[in-house]
Motif scaffolding. Structure first.
Motif, mmCIF file in Angstrom:
data_model
loop_
_atom_site.group_PDB
_atom_site.id
_atom_site.type_symbol
_atom_site.label_atom_id
_atom_site.label_comp_id
_atom_site.label_asym_id
_atom_site.label_seq_id
_atom_site.Cartn_x
_atom_site.Cartn_y
_atom_site.Cartn_z
ATOM 1 N N MET A 1 16.480 -37.606 70.785
ATOM 2 C CA MET A 1 16.568 -36.311 71.423
ATOM 3 C C MET A 1 15.732 -35.318 70.617
ATOM 4 S SD MET A 1 19.925 -33.961 72.239
ATOM 5 C CE MET A 1 20.371 -34.876 73.690
ATOM 6 N N GLN A 2 14.966 -34.538 71.305
ATOM 7 C CA GLN A 2 14.131 -33.533 70.651
ATOM 8 C C GLN A 2 14.979 -32.319 70.261
ATOM 9 O OE1 GLN A 2 10.937 -34.031 69.787
ATOM 10 N NE2 GLN A 2 11.273 -36.092 70.548
ATOM 11 N N VAL A 3 14.528 -31.598 69.257
ATOM 12 C CA VAL A 3 15.260 -30.449 68.731
ATOM 13 C C VAL A 3 15.487 -29.407 69.827
ATOM 14 C CG1 VAL A 3 15.215 -28.563 67.049
ATOM 15 C CG2 VAL A 3 14.401 -30.834 66.395
ATOM 16 N N GLU A 4 14.456 -29.107 70.595
ATOM 17 C CA GLU A 4 14.571 -28.083 71.642
ATOM 18 C C GLU A 4 15.605 -28.468 72.695
ATOM 19 O OE1 GLU A 4 11.563 -29.585 70.836
ATOM 20 O OE2 GLU A 4 10.997 -28.016 69.430
ATOM 21 N N ALA A 5 15.631 -29.751 73.064
ATOM 22 C CA ALA A 5 16.609 -30.218 74.054
ATOM 23 C C ALA A 5 18.031 -30.118 73.508
ATOM 24 C CB ALA A 5 16.302 -31.656 74.462
ATOM 25 N N ALA A 6 18.200 -30.424 72.233
ATOM 26 C CA ALA A 6 19.526 -30.334 71.622
ATOM 27 C C ALA A 6 19.999 -28.881 71.546
ATOM 28 C CB ALA A 6 19.508 -30.959 70.232
ATOM 29 N N ILE A 7 19.110 -27.973 71.176
ATOM 30 C CA ILE A 7 19.448 -26.552 71.111
ATOM 31 C C ILE A 7 19.811 -26.031 72.500
ATOM 32 C CG2 ILE A 7 18.553 -24.238 70.625
ATOM 33 C CD1 ILE A 7 19.164 -25.915 68.089
ATOM 34 N N LYS A 8 19.037 -26.439 73.500
ATOM 35 C CA LYS A 8 19.333 -26.029 74.878
ATOM 36 C C LYS A 8 20.705 -26.531 75.304
ATOM 37 C CE LYS A 8 17.551 -26.269 79.638
ATOM 38 N NZ LYS A 8 18.865 -26.125 80.192
ATOM 39 N N LEU A 9 21.023 -27.784 74.970
ATOM 40 C CA LEU A 9 22.323 -28.344 75.307
ATOM 41 C C LEU A 9 23.445 -27.550 74.636
ATOM 42 C CD1 LEU A 9 24.052 -30.550 76.624
ATOM 43 C CD2 LEU A 9 23.591 -31.980 74.632
ATOM 44 N N LEU A 10 23.275 -27.222 73.366
ATOM 45 C CA LEU A 10 24.274 -26.394 72.665
ATOM 46 C C LEU A 10 24.506 -25.087 73.417
ATOM 47 C CD1 LEU A 10 23.330 -26.684 68.888
ATOM 48 C CD2 LEU A 10 25.560 -27.201 69.869
ATOM 49 N N LYS A 11 23.426 -24.401 73.750
ATOM 50 C CA LYS A 11 23.529 -23.111 74.443
ATOM 51 C C LYS A 11 24.160 -23.277 75.823
ATOM 52 C CE LYS A 11 19.633 -20.879 72.124
ATOM 53 N NZ LYS A 11 18.273 -20.332 72.311
ATOM 54 N N ASP A 12 23.723 -24.310 76.553
ATOM 55 C CA ASP A 12 24.266 -24.553 77.895
ATOM 56 C C ASP A 12 25.766 -24.828 77.866
ATOM 57 O OD1 ASP A 12 21.718 -24.214 78.887
ATOM 58 O OD2 ASP A 12 21.382 -26.352 79.328
ATOM 59 N N LEU B 1 28.749 -33.821 71.976
ATOM 60 C CA LEU B 1 27.719 -33.427 72.948
ATOM 61 C C LEU B 1 26.634 -34.495 73.115
ATOM 62 C CD1 LEU B 1 27.271 -29.666 71.967
ATOM 63 C CD2 LEU B 1 28.549 -30.604 73.907
ATOM 64 N N ASN B 2 26.803 -35.642 72.456
ATOM 65 C CA ASN B 2 25.829 -36.742 72.505
ATOM 66 C C ASN B 2 24.459 -36.354 71.960
ATOM 67 O OD1 ASN B 2 27.604 -38.705 73.611
ATOM 68 N ND2 ASN B 2 27.397 -37.666 75.589
ATOM 69 N N ILE B 3 24.450 -35.433 71.006
ATOM 70 C CA ILE B 3 23.211 -35.084 70.324
ATOM 71 C C ILE B 3 22.957 -36.101 69.218
ATOM 72 C CG2 ILE B 3 22.115 -33.358 68.822
ATOM 73 C CD1 ILE B 3 23.629 -31.215 70.503
ATOM 74 N N ILE B 4 24.035 -36.564 68.587
ATOM 75 C CA ILE B 4 23.918 -37.602 67.565
ATOM 76 C C ILE B 4 24.831 -38.768 67.914
ATOM 77 C CG2 ILE B 4 23.237 -36.040 65.691
ATOM 78 C CD1 ILE B 4 26.133 -36.242 64.635
ATOM 79 N N GLU B 5 24.508 -39.918 67.341
ATOM 80 C CA GLU B 5 25.325 -41.124 67.440
ATOM 81 C C GLU B 5 25.953 -41.356 66.079
ATOM 82 O OE1 GLU B 5 22.558 -44.204 68.486
ATOM 83 O OE2 GLU B 5 21.908 -43.144 70.273
ATOM 84 N N GLN B 6 27.058 -42.069 66.056
ATOM 85 C CA GLN B 6 27.683 -42.391 64.779
ATOM 86 C C GLN B 6 28.079 -43.855 64.753
ATOM 87 O OE1 GLN B 6 31.079 -39.757 64.626
ATOM 88 N NE2 GLN B 6 32.435 -41.300 65.485
ATOM 89 N N THR B 7 28.141 -44.387 63.548
ATOM 90 C CA THR B 7 28.618 -45.741 63.340
ATOM 91 C C THR B 7 29.185 -45.822 61.936
ATOM 92 O OG1 THR B 7 28.078 -48.077 63.637
ATOM 93 C CG2 THR B 7 26.479 -46.745 62.420
ATOM 94 N N GLU B 8 29.897 -46.885 61.658
ATOM 95 C CA GLU B 8 30.429 -47.086 60.322
ATOM 96 C C GLU B 8 29.806 -48.331 59.726
ATOM 97 O OE1 GLU B 8 34.563 -48.066 57.946
ATOM 98 O OE2 GLU B 8 34.666 -47.448 60.037
ATOM 99 N N PHE B 9 29.246 -48.199 58.541
ATOM 100 C CA PHE B 9 28.835 -49.371 57.778
ATOM 101 C C PHE B 9 28.811 -49.017 56.304
ATOM 102 C CE2 PHE B 9 24.663 -47.578 58.831
ATOM 103 C CZ PHE B 9 23.897 -47.778 57.699
ATOM 104 N N ASN B 10 28.903 -50.046 55.499
ATOM 105 C CA ASN B 10 29.009 -49.874 54.048
ATOM 106 C C ASN B 10 30.164 -48.953 53.680
ATOM 107 O OD1 ASN B 10 26.848 -51.588 53.626
ATOM 108 N ND2 ASN B 10 25.364 -49.934 53.425
ATOM 109 N N GLY B 11 31.229 -48.988 54.486
ATOM 110 C CA GLY B 11 32.447 -48.248 54.176
ATOM 111 C C GLY B 11 32.429 -46.764 54.473
ATOM 112 N N GLU B 12 31.413 -46.271 55.175
ATOM 113 C CA GLU B 12 31.401 -44.852 55.502
ATOM 114 C C GLU B 12 30.745 -44.606 56.856
ATOM 115 O OE1 GLU B 12 28.968 -42.179 53.064
ATOM 116 O OE2 GLU B 12 27.721 -43.873 52.503
ATOM 117 N N MET B 13 31.057 -43.446 57.421
ATOM 118 C CA MET B 13 30.443 -43.062 58.684
ATOM 119 C C MET B 13 29.008 -42.621 58.414
ATOM 120 S SD MET B 13 32.622 -43.646 61.009
ATOM 121 C CE MET B 13 31.792 -42.932 62.398
ATOM 122 N N LYS B 14 28.131 -43.019 59.329
ATOM 123 C CA LYS B 14 26.718 -42.626 59.253
ATOM 124 C C LYS B 14 26.315 -42.093 60.625
ATOM 125 C CE LYS B 14 25.949 -44.882 55.199
ATOM 126 N NZ LYS B 14 24.904 -45.299 54.350
#
Length: 136
Positions: free
Chosen positions: A1-12, A66-79
């Motif tokens: 996701m591009q920065v501008e699209a993420a900022i727009k999503l936040l504002k929307d 908001l689905n701007i970032i994804e998360q997963t767990e590995f090596n014992g911590e969230m990334k």
């Protein structure tokens, strides 16, 4: 996701635009890998000395919701990483450097044949190992 699209999503969605939020999104956008909250905090602390983990996690949770970032767990911590597309795919994740590689194959059709009497609501497939560079 591009920065501008993420900022727009936040504002929307009714959230405030801040320089910190833009810097967080820009940091994730500049890296094609999963990153820990600690690594993000160390990066932001240069521009925002004393930035708290509460601020980091509040924004990480919001961006994930908001689905701007994804998360997963590995090596014992969230990334975390920037959401990389709007089409269905999976990832190989290097456990050493955190870099990812998109896997376009999805075995769900085969699994659904094995489980004809169940309704699968969602799934997440991640493969972990060492990338070519880290394995050398």
């Amino acid at each position: 996701m591009q920065v501008e699209a993420a900022i727009k999503l936040l504002k929307d969605e009714g959230y405030k635009y801040t320089d910190k939020r833009k810097d967080i999104i820009s940091f994730f956008n500049a890296h094609d890998k999963y990153i820990s909250a600690k690594d993000l905090q160390l990066h932001l602390d240069k521009k925002y000395p004393g930035i708290s983990f509460d601020t980091i996690y509040r924004n990480l949770y919001l961006f994930h919701d908001l689905n701007i970032i994804e998360q997963t767990e590995f090596n014992g911590e969230m990334k975390y990483r920037i959401s990389c597309s709007d089409h269905h795919h999976h990832h190989f994740i290097c456990t050493e450097c955190g870099k990812t590689k998109v896997i376009h194959f999805c075995p769900m059709d085969e699994w659904q044949k094995e489980l004809p009497d169940v309704e699968i609501d969602s799934h997440k497939i991640e493969l972990f190992g060492k990338c070519k560079n880290c394995n050398a």
